[in-house]
Design an enzyme around this catalytic site. Structure first.
Site, PDB file in Angstrom:
ATOM      1  N   ASP A  59       4.490   3.158  -3.763  1.00 42.40           N
ATOM      2  CA  ASP A  59       3.578   3.805  -4.692  1.00 42.40           C
ATOM      3  C   ASP A  59       3.608   3.044  -6.018  1.00 42.40           C
ATOM      4  OD1 ASP A  59       2.148   5.447  -6.377  1.00 42.40           O
ATOM      5  OD2 ASP A  59       3.233   7.282  -5.862  1.00 42.40           O
ATOM      6  N   VAL A  60       2.472   2.506  -6.445  1.00 42.99           N
ATOM      7  CA  VAL A  60       2.433   1.736  -7.689  1.00 42.99           C
ATOM      8  C   VAL A  60       2.822   2.583  -8.893  1.00 42.99           C
ATOM      9  CG1 VAL A  60       0.731   0.067  -6.865  1.00 42.99           C
ATOM     10  CG2 VAL A  60      -0.042   2.158  -8.030  1.00 42.99           C
ATOM     11  N   LYS A  85     -11.140   2.002 -16.202  1.00 49.90           N
ATOM     12  CA  LYS A  85     -11.673   0.715 -15.764  1.00 49.90           C
ATOM     13  C   LYS A  85     -12.167  -0.129 -16.931  1.00 49.90           C
ATOM     14  CE  LYS A  85     -10.946   0.687 -11.330  1.00 49.90           C
ATOM     15  NZ  LYS A  85      -9.925  -0.254 -10.791  1.00 49.90           N
ATOM     16  N   TYR A 145     -12.185   7.837 -14.940  1.00 51.28           N
ATOM     17  CA  TYR A 145     -12.199   6.578 -14.186  1.00 51.28           C
ATOM     18  C   TYR A 145     -12.867   5.475 -15.002  1.00 51.28           C
ATOM     19  CZ  TYR A 145     -13.238   3.434 -10.218  1.00 51.28           C
ATOM     20  OH  TYR A 145     -13.333   2.355  -9.367  1.00 51.28           O
ATOM     21  N   SER A 147     -14.786  -1.905 -12.397  1.00 50.22           N
ATOM     22  CA  SER A 147     -15.940  -1.281 -11.767  1.00 50.22           C
ATOM     23  C   SER A 147     -17.093  -1.253 -12.754  1.00 50.22           C
ATOM     24  CB  SER A 147     -15.579   0.156 -11.352  1.00 50.22           C
ATOM     25  OG  SER A 147     -16.730   0.933 -11.084  1.00 50.22           O
ATOM     26  N   ASP A 176       0.856  -1.183   0.000  1.00 46.70           N
ATOM     27  CA  ASP A 176       0.000   0.000   0.000  1.00 46.70           C
ATOM     28  C   ASP A 176       0.892   1.233   0.000  1.00 46.70           C
ATOM     29  OD1 ASP A 176      -3.186   0.437   0.735  1.00 46.70           O
ATOM     30  OD2 ASP A 176      -1.949   2.145   1.334  1.00 46.70           O
TER      31      ASP A 176
END
Length: 290
Positions: free
Chosen positions: A83-84, A181, A177, A164, A57
């Site tokens: 941090d990804v 997604k 977003y 989502s 995380d």
């Protein structure tokens, strides 16, 4: 006996109910964004089913705490916070996993957040950031793990990319977003086609309304800091009339999901019980959208 036959016999054992050590016993799972919310619940349920879990995380304290709690409960977990979006993170995450546990079976790309705005108001940064965290980051983690997953070893291996209903149906105020997604679905299907020969399954789990900081009232003040910028999370509830509307009217089950229960859907897709499911998008919505 070949590794493939060993795996087939294991699957038969699972189907007969013979899994005393858990559905993922001896397997290794990386779960991003697992310091809280759905990711945390996934880490916990995977550990209860015998998996060795890599908790990661952006909030190091939360990541470390989840791993510590899993170990205290008798499971096995390590924390690799980061941090990804950092250029060196995918490689570090993968190599730390293999260094500690020797292999990788599952990757759950769960890390993400929303940065809402109407189309005519969305900035370039809002747009680029959503694609970076939901598309580019998962891709880079998967690519970094390729040398460990692209083996005909008979292991149970699955990549889960979290999407989502916004990505499947679009959503007001979420063009960035929703686009990101939707892209997750294409990435997942491509992995399924390219890596199926190595026994790697790839599936998408698309959540509807789940009670997390992303779906609670924006006025509660939840936020995430990215690149020095504070991004408010949640759904605005400033319209007074909204309080009189049944928010769950279009959900047959009549309620939001909980992080704990929807984590079960992610687990299910990784277990041998789903051994012939790949390239699929599982909608976890309480019936919303049917």
């Amino acid at each position: 006996m070949s590794a493939a036959n060993d795996r087939l016999n294991a699957i038969k054992g699972h189907l007969s109910g013979n899994f005393p050590n858990g559905l993922l016993a001896g397997e290794v799972a990386i779960i991003t964004g697992s310091g809280q919310g759905i990711g945390k619940s996934c880490a916990e349920v995977f550990a209860r089913e015998g998996a060795m879990v890599v908790v990661t995380d952006i909030d190091a304290a939360k990541s470390d705490q989840v791993a510590a709690d899993i170990n205290a409960a008798g499971g096995k977990a390590i924390s690799v916070p980061g941090d990804v979006l950092s250029a060196d993170f995918p490689e570090r995450l993968v190599e730390e996993t293999v260094k500690n546990f020797g292999k990788i079976n599952h990757i759950v790309n769960n890390a993400g957040f929303t940065f809402d705005g109407m189309i005519h108001k969305i900035t370039d940064k809002q747009w680029d950031l959503m694609l970076a965290v939901h598309n580019t980051a998962p891709f880079k983690i998967i690519r970094a793990a390729a040398k460990y997953l692209r083996k005909k070893d008979g292991e149970n291996k699955c990549i889960i990319n979290i999407s989502s209903t916004s990505g499947l149906h679009g959503n007001l105020g979420q063009a960035n977003y929703a686009t990101a997604k939707a892209g997750v679905v294409g990435l997942t299907k491509t992995i399924a086609k390219e890596w199926g020969v190595f026994g790697v399954r790839a599936n998408t789990v698309a959540f509807g309304w789940v009670d997390t900081r992303l779906t609670r009232a924006k006025e509660s003040g939840a936020a995430i800091e990215v690149g020095g910028q504070k991004v408010a999370l949640g759904i605005p509830t400033g319209n007074k009339a909204a309080g009189k509307v049944n928010a769950y009217a279009d959900i047959p089950l009549g309620r939001a999901g909980t992080a704990e229960e929807v984590a079960g859907s992610v687990l299910m897709m990784c277990t041998p019980l789903s051994s012939y499911i790949t390239g699929h998008t599982l909608e976890v919505t309480g019936g919303r959208g049917i």
